[in-house]
Write a protein that holds these residues in place. Sequence first.
Motif, PDB file in Angstrom:
ATOM      1  N   UNK A   1       0.549  21.000  33.807  1.00 14.28           N
ATOM      2  CA  UNK A   1      -0.562  21.423  34.671  1.00 14.28           C
ATOM      3  C   UNK A   1      -1.331  20.233  35.248  1.00 14.28           C
ATOM      4  N   UNK A   2      -0.618  19.134  35.497  1.00 14.86           N
ATOM      5  CA  UNK A   2      -1.295  17.885  35.851  1.00 14.86           C
ATOM      6  C   UNK A   2      -2.197  18.000  37.089  1.00 14.86           C
ATOM      7  N   UNK A   3      -1.654  18.565  38.171  1.00 15.96           N
ATOM      8  CA  UNK A   3      -2.445  18.624  39.420  1.00 15.96           C
ATOM      9  C   UNK A   3      -3.731  19.423  39.206  1.00 15.96           C
ATOM     10  N   UNK A   4      -3.579  20.556  38.537  1.00 14.61           N
ATOM     11  CA  UNK A   4      -4.725  21.418  38.242  1.00 14.61           C
ATOM     12  C   UNK A   4      -5.765  20.681  37.403  1.00 14.61           C
ATOM     13  N   UNK A   5      -5.297  19.936  36.406  1.00 17.30           N
ATOM     14  CA  UNK A   5      -6.199  19.195  35.505  1.00 17.30           C
ATOM     15  C   UNK A   5      -6.999  18.160  36.294  1.00 17.30           C
ATOM     16  N   UNK A   6      -6.284  17.404  37.141  1.00 10.18           N
ATOM     17  CA  UNK A   6      -6.944  16.330  37.886  1.00 10.18           C
ATOM     18  C   UNK A   6      -7.942  16.923  38.889  1.00 10.18           C
ATOM     19  N   UNK A   7      -7.518  17.979  39.568  1.00  9.29           N
ATOM     20  CA  UNK A   7      -8.388  18.603  40.585  1.00  9.29           C
ATOM     21  C   UNK A   7      -9.664  19.140  39.943  1.00  9.29           C
ATOM     22  N   UNK A   8      -9.543  19.789  38.785  1.00  3.74           N
ATOM     23  CA  UNK A   8     -10.735  20.369  38.139  1.00  3.74           C
ATOM     24  C   UNK A   8     -11.682  19.274  37.671  1.00  3.74           C
TER      25      UNK A   8
ATOM     26  N   UNK B   1     -12.053  16.346  38.903  1.00  6.13           N
ATOM     27  CA  UNK B   1     -12.714  15.779  40.080  1.00  6.13           C
ATOM     28  C   UNK B   1     -13.830  16.703  40.575  1.00  6.13           C
ATOM     29  N   UNK B   2     -13.476  17.964  40.671  1.00  6.46           N
ATOM     30  CA  UNK B   2     -14.422  18.945  41.202  1.00  6.46           C
ATOM     31  C   UNK B   2     -15.672  19.035  40.319  1.00  6.46           C
ATOM     32  N   UNK B   3     -15.485  19.009  38.996  1.00  3.98           N
ATOM     33  CA  UNK B   3     -16.623  19.185  38.088  1.00  3.98           C
ATOM     34  C   UNK B   3     -17.255  17.859  37.670  1.00  3.98           C
ATOM     35  N   UNK B   4     -16.594  16.752  38.067  1.00  2.69           N
ATOM     36  CA  UNK B   4     -17.178  15.442  37.817  1.00  2.69           C
ATOM     37  C   UNK B   4     -17.118  14.961  36.375  1.00  2.69           C
ATOM     38  N   UNK B   5     -16.049  15.314  35.648  1.00  3.20           N
ATOM     39  CA  UNK B   5     -15.853  14.722  34.317  1.00  3.20           C
ATOM     40  C   UNK B   5     -14.596  13.849  34.349  1.00  3.20           C
ATOM     41  N   UNK B   6     -14.437  12.912  33.377  1.00  5.57           N
ATOM     42  CA  UNK B   6     -13.276  12.022  33.413  1.00  5.57           C
ATOM     43  C   UNK B   6     -11.976  12.810  33.273  1.00  5.57           C
ATOM     44  N   UNK B   7     -10.971  12.407  34.023  1.00  9.05           N
ATOM     45  CA  UNK B   7      -9.702  13.132  33.971  1.00  9.05           C
ATOM     46  C   UNK B   7      -9.112  13.044  32.561  1.00  9.05           C
ATOM     47  N   UNK B   8      -8.623  14.173  32.032  1.00  9.61           N
ATOM     48  CA  UNK B   8      -7.996  14.147  30.695  1.00  9.61           C
ATOM     49  C   UNK B   8      -6.574  13.589  30.721  1.00  9.61           C
TER      50      UNK B   8
END
Length: 388
Positions: free
Chosen positions: A245-252, A254-261
């Motif tokens: 689910x990489x794309x979804x993880x990165x997009x979320x 970014x959108x919510x402003x927390x460090x990418x997991x």
Amino acid sequence: MEKIFDNTQVAFALKSDTELDRAYFLFKMIDNQPLVRIGTAVTNFALKANLPVEGLIRATVDHFCGGVNEVDCLSVVDKMYTKGVSSVLDYSVEGKEEEEQFDAALEMTLKTIEFAKERQAIPFAVFKPTGLGRFALYEKLGEKQTLTADEQVEWNKVLARFDLVCSEAHKKNVALLIDGEESWMQDAADDLVTDMMRKYNKEKPIIFNTLQMYRWDRLDYLKKLHEQAKKEGFFIGMKLVRGAYMEKEIARAEEKGYPSPICASKEATDENYDAAVLYMVEHLDTMAIFAGTHNELSTYKLMELMQEKGIKTNDDRIWFGQLYGMSDNISYNLAAHGYNVAKYLPFGPVKDVMPYLIRRAEENTSVAGQTSRELSMIKAERNRRKGK
Ligand SMILES: Cc1cc2nc3c(=O)[nH]c(=O)nc-3n(C[C@H](O)[C@H](O)[C@H](O)COP(=O)(O)OP(=O)(O)OC[C@H]3O[C@@H](n4cnc5c(N)ncnc54)[C@H](O)[C@@H]3O)c2cc1C
């Protein structure tokens, strides 16, 4: 390590020339990215509108799925097992939100546990946490929010479903894989699966959680879990994957402003994956691994580790896993060399397995202009058969 995965004769021994041609044309179509993008949009529309869908979809379903129900899958299970490749029946219906649908998935999981008990060719059962309960509930618990009274009643049902499948797996001595999903629901699922391990993994690893190693925090998580398991006296079963689910993880993030997991690069994910494999192999006294990967290097690394440490190829604490319709060069060559290997065999109504199929189609489009791995393997085997 001897390189064994290029042997396409072993890889495709079960495929007739016609079947190989069909697979070739399928991957050729998938390889053409714009077609997949348009195709998936049109497909979703066609399915929603209940239009009859044929051609590409039928071919895709046949290639990646064992059938509409568990019984359809049995001929594929038996056929693969003639070459020593086992199956994991995967009820691939996703994105459901209703209690009846969760109960239906529960029944199906219980049925596949029963199937596995009766057949050597099916060593594991599997389910997805969100198959047994609403995504939003996991998310809320993961965020440490308090559930409303109604939600608590609903969550108690999820707990009961988990306990029922895990206790049945334990009673019937069938190892049970629990898939990993989006990070923002995974904390609650992890806590639940850890409870199940605590309860049912006292004698040996029966319940397996999943670690998605594209997450940079997962190796630490594994080490902490190991400390807990040693202290409390339970075994760890773990499916190691990179993560879907990489794309979804990165997009979320970014959108919510927390460090990418997600790890900073593909190389970092690869290193993280191999480090988890190493850690688990070094602690096999308390752990069992299901290495779910199509990555040849990671697979060779695990084989090498086994050789170095004098672990038998068929040691029942180490399993290799691939998805049906992909990386047969890895699965069949591993089996031919005596390793434990199982393929996820998805099944379910065509409409409901679409999210799964779309992930597979996207995964198999060409990367940076290279022909996809599947297509080049199939091409090589066609040429071999033509004596080229
Ligand atoms: C048997 C089996 C069970 C599986 N079960 C699950 C499951 O429960 N949950 C789940 O999420 N997935 C699951 N997967 C899918 C898996 O997570 C991967 O998506 C898929 O297998 C591709 O990864 P790979 O290891 O095969 O190989 P590769 O092709 O070498 O790796 C591709 C993967 O690397 C990672 N990656 C790619 N680019 C980057 C980048 N720029 N930065 C960081 N990381 C990157 C991504 O995870 C990507 O999927 C399963 C796969 C198999 C074979």
